[in-house]
Design a protein around this motif. Sequence first.
Motif, PDB file in Angstrom:
ATOM      1  N   UNK A 244      -3.254   9.389  -4.309  1.00 39.44           N
ATOM      2  CA  UNK A 244      -2.571   8.446  -3.429  1.00 39.44           C
ATOM      3  C   UNK A 244      -2.634   7.046  -4.032  1.00 39.44           C
ATOM      4  N   UNK A 245      -1.479   6.361  -4.045  1.00 41.08           N
ATOM      5  CA  UNK A 245      -1.421   5.025  -4.640  1.00 41.08           C
ATOM      6  C   UNK A 245      -2.308   4.057  -3.860  1.00 41.08           C
ATOM      7  N   UNK A 246      -3.167   3.361  -4.558  1.00 41.98           N
ATOM      8  CA  UNK A 246      -3.948   2.259  -3.986  1.00 41.98           C
ATOM      9  C   UNK A 246      -4.649   2.655  -2.690  1.00 41.98           C
ATOM     10  N   UNK A 247      -5.223   3.838  -2.674  1.00 40.79           N
ATOM     11  CA  UNK A 247      -5.721   4.376  -1.409  1.00 40.79           C
ATOM     12  C   UNK A 247      -6.819   3.539  -0.780  1.00 40.79           C
ATOM     13  N   UNK A 248      -7.758   3.065  -1.584  1.00 38.35           N
ATOM     14  CA  UNK A 248      -8.841   2.278  -0.992  1.00 38.35           C
ATOM     15  C   UNK A 248      -8.441   0.816  -0.863  1.00 38.35           C
ATOM     16  N   UNK A 249      -7.646   0.348  -1.837  1.00 40.33           N
ATOM     17  CA  UNK A 249      -7.265  -1.060  -1.837  1.00 40.33           C
ATOM     18  C   UNK A 249      -6.398  -1.398  -0.624  1.00 40.33           C
ATOM     19  N   UNK A 250      -5.519  -0.451  -0.220  1.00 43.69           N
ATOM     20  CA  UNK A 250      -4.527  -0.837   0.784  1.00 43.69           C
ATOM     21  C   UNK A 250      -5.134  -1.042   2.166  1.00 43.69           C
ATOM     22  N   UNK A 251      -6.327  -0.500   2.409  1.00 44.83           N
ATOM     23  CA  UNK A 251      -6.951  -0.772   3.695  1.00 44.83           C
ATOM     24  C   UNK A 251      -8.008  -1.878   3.578  1.00 44.83           C
ATOM     25  N   UNK A 252      -8.196  -2.392   2.369  1.00 44.54           N
ATOM     26  CA  UNK A 252      -9.126  -3.515   2.204  1.00 44.54           C
ATOM     27  C   UNK A 252      -8.445  -4.793   2.707  1.00 44.54           C
ATOM     28  N   UNK A 253      -9.219  -5.862   2.841  1.00 42.42           N
ATOM     29  CA  UNK A 253      -8.630  -7.092   3.394  1.00 42.42           C
ATOM     30  C   UNK A 253      -7.545  -7.653   2.503  1.00 42.42           C
ATOM     31  N   UNK A 254      -7.823  -7.650   1.195  1.00 38.22           N
ATOM     32  CA  UNK A 254      -6.826  -8.151   0.249  1.00 38.22           C
ATOM     33  C   UNK A 254      -5.547  -7.333   0.367  1.00 38.22           C
ATOM     34  N   UNK A 255      -5.730  -6.008   0.467  1.00 38.74           N
ATOM     35  CA  UNK A 255      -4.581  -5.121   0.559  1.00 38.74           C
ATOM     36  C   UNK A 255      -3.782  -5.374   1.819  1.00 38.74           C
ATOM     37  N   UNK A 256      -4.469  -5.555   2.944  1.00 44.10           N
ATOM     38  CA  UNK A 256      -3.767  -5.748   4.209  1.00 44.10           C
ATOM     39  C   UNK A 256      -2.964  -7.042   4.184  1.00 44.10           C
ATOM     40  N   UNK A 257      -3.561  -8.108   3.611  1.00 44.28           N
ATOM     41  CA  UNK A 257      -2.808  -9.368   3.583  1.00 44.28           C
ATOM     42  C   UNK A 257      -1.644  -9.270   2.591  1.00 44.28           C
ATOM     43  N   UNK A 258      -1.848  -8.545   1.492  1.00 45.27           N
ATOM     44  CA  UNK A 258      -0.746  -8.367   0.533  1.00 45.27           C
ATOM     45  C   UNK A 258       0.406  -7.608   1.200  1.00 45.27           C
TER      46      UNK A 258
END
Lengths: 368, 347
Positions: free
Chosen positions: A182-196
């Motif tokens: 899965x693309x960016x699976x952990x990053x996308x639920x991180x804070x940086x990911x959510x704001x991005x």
Amino acid sequence: MSEKKKLTDSPVWITMISISFGLIFGAIILLIIGYNPLTAFTVILKGIFSKPKYISWTVIYATPIILTGLSVAFAFKTGLFNIGAEGQYIVGAITAALAGYFISLPPILHIPLVLILSIGAGAFWGSISGYLKAKYEVNEVISTIMLNWVALYLNNFIVLHDKVKREGSEATNKVLDSAQLIFANTWKTSEAGISWRKVHPFFGDILRTPANGGFLIAVGAAIVVLIILNKTTLGYSLKAVGINREAAEFGGINVPSNIVSAMAISGGLAGLAGAVQVLGFTREASALAASEGYGFEGITVALIGANNPIGCVLAGLLYGAMKYGGSKIQPAIGAPYEIISIIMGMIVLFISMPKLIKTLKLKKKEDK
Amino acid sequence: MKKLSILFTAMLALMVVSCNKPKEAAAPAEEPKQVEKTVSVTMVTDVGGVNDQSFNQSAWEGLQKAKADFGIDVSYKESKQNADYAPNMEIALDSDNDLIWGIGFMMADAIMEAAQNNPDQKYAIIDNAYENTPENVVGVVFEAEQCSYLVGYIAGRMTQTGKVGFIGGIEFFLIQEFEYGFKAGVKQAGADIEVLSQYAESFSDAAKGKSIANSMYQQGADIIFHAAGGVGNGLIEAAKEQGKWAIGVDRDQSSLAPENVLTSAMKRVDNGIYNLSKDLADGKFPGGKTVSYGLAENGVGIAPTSSKHVPADILAEVEKLEEMIIDGAFVVPNTAETVEAYTPVEL
């Protein structure tokens, strides 16, 4: 005029006509049971295209059936009818779930290893039928159907085993992060990911879904199949056996070993489908009460795709879109979801009667 | 081709003619939120589908009843494969519902994930109790051991051979509750009655249910209870052919074989759905909790058709046991150990 004639004779044309017929047939059924087909098709189209995440879901739905479609198509090309893609898919999926959880490696090694193991498991499952056919003339239709059940219960046996089962569930443990696609699976639920994701609504919306690399793998597999069939000696001899077994044997081709290889490759593709589904989407294998049908849908995909690898990719996308978008007509207008199965079935029925479509065309000439 | 084009035109014309209500075509996903609109509740079935003769169907009946009684909007979405749960949650979310039901424990992960991603959306799930229930989720569980206990008692009292049977679907805690409740009920009726117990490893394989049932009847059992979904249809068929008793589950299964279904252990998923949907409409949604429905809440019970075959004196005893359970005089066992430790109560 001659060019046009060629176009209308091609399998692409017959497929297009069949798809239209299937849709029209579905529309008639919808009319009969009292729903407006235009409304239904609008809901379906909007359900597929109106948001980036819908397109992503469509691709996710299409990915496993593209691969099982390739599996069935490959077997068809070599003169075999692999109904066992279902079982090969199941062994591929359970292998991926086990190897993805019990082995820990860095992602760069883990993902290829899991994929190879799953392909191997599927290939082994397929080659059992191939061997039985080559050695004992057991019809592969029978043996693959039987092996589907063996795979199903083997899967349940393994999943429900105490060491494998996730506590309080009917499924295996989730595969490790190093094995998932899965693309960016952990990053996308991180804070940086959510704001991005808030700043980039298009990709943010796609990342709401488990968008994954499975589709790229499926397209890659289609290209590999295309090359094997058209550019290699192996492909040549496999096709030769498919077209005429006796002639191939007379020409010095080892028929039994070719049947085993054909079933192994076909099974490997279905096993890959299972792996991609587990690593890219479900991240687990669950105990199955009945077959999930990815292998059987693969037969439809292969038929609609005219057993052509690229055709399979397109047909898989069509089926995936119908499965995902079509499922939205139930809550939206109350029409039964089964209408989609009817449409897909009718498309296959029309495709398998190319003569009917050709006859309709001949009539047109006579009319002139 | 002329014929073909005539056909095409005819179809198109038909479609256009029938298209007299174009406003309905609006996709629900994009509809602007109306102020003070009616409460809407949707449910996502598990792979059994909405016509499974069992709890999905029962759930939908509950929603329809809620619609009839207090005018909420209801809809459902069927799952065909395990992989459909997550996207179906997403679809349910897009169509703007006040409450989304997941029918069955198989959806536990999908509901949990959706609930965490969408804290403003209310969710509820049948047959699952989370360890930490988020504020926007309600788990609904049924005390299936209680109704199983009652039918176990009936079976124990009515057996002629001193042997009864239990057929389970797939072996895990939800189904084991039926088994242990049943065993405790049989124990209440007589300590020396033997219970044959077997799991079919399936909820759909009716042929397997039939072969297990036949073998149990051959071993001398004369009453068999099942908690196995579609597998139980095989049991009921075997009971019909052999002229023995079967005990149904989930819904009143008497209609499947009126002369051979002794009673049914009913799990009232419809009542659970109905009650919670009512709470929602009244603004009393018990978020963050697991609600348990037992005999007292009318969440489980024995089938109303039981009086047809079960003698009145036994039914009177069953009623007494039921009252004792509701009063908390004793707790119905739901594990192997508690069944072992269970000592029959004084009636």
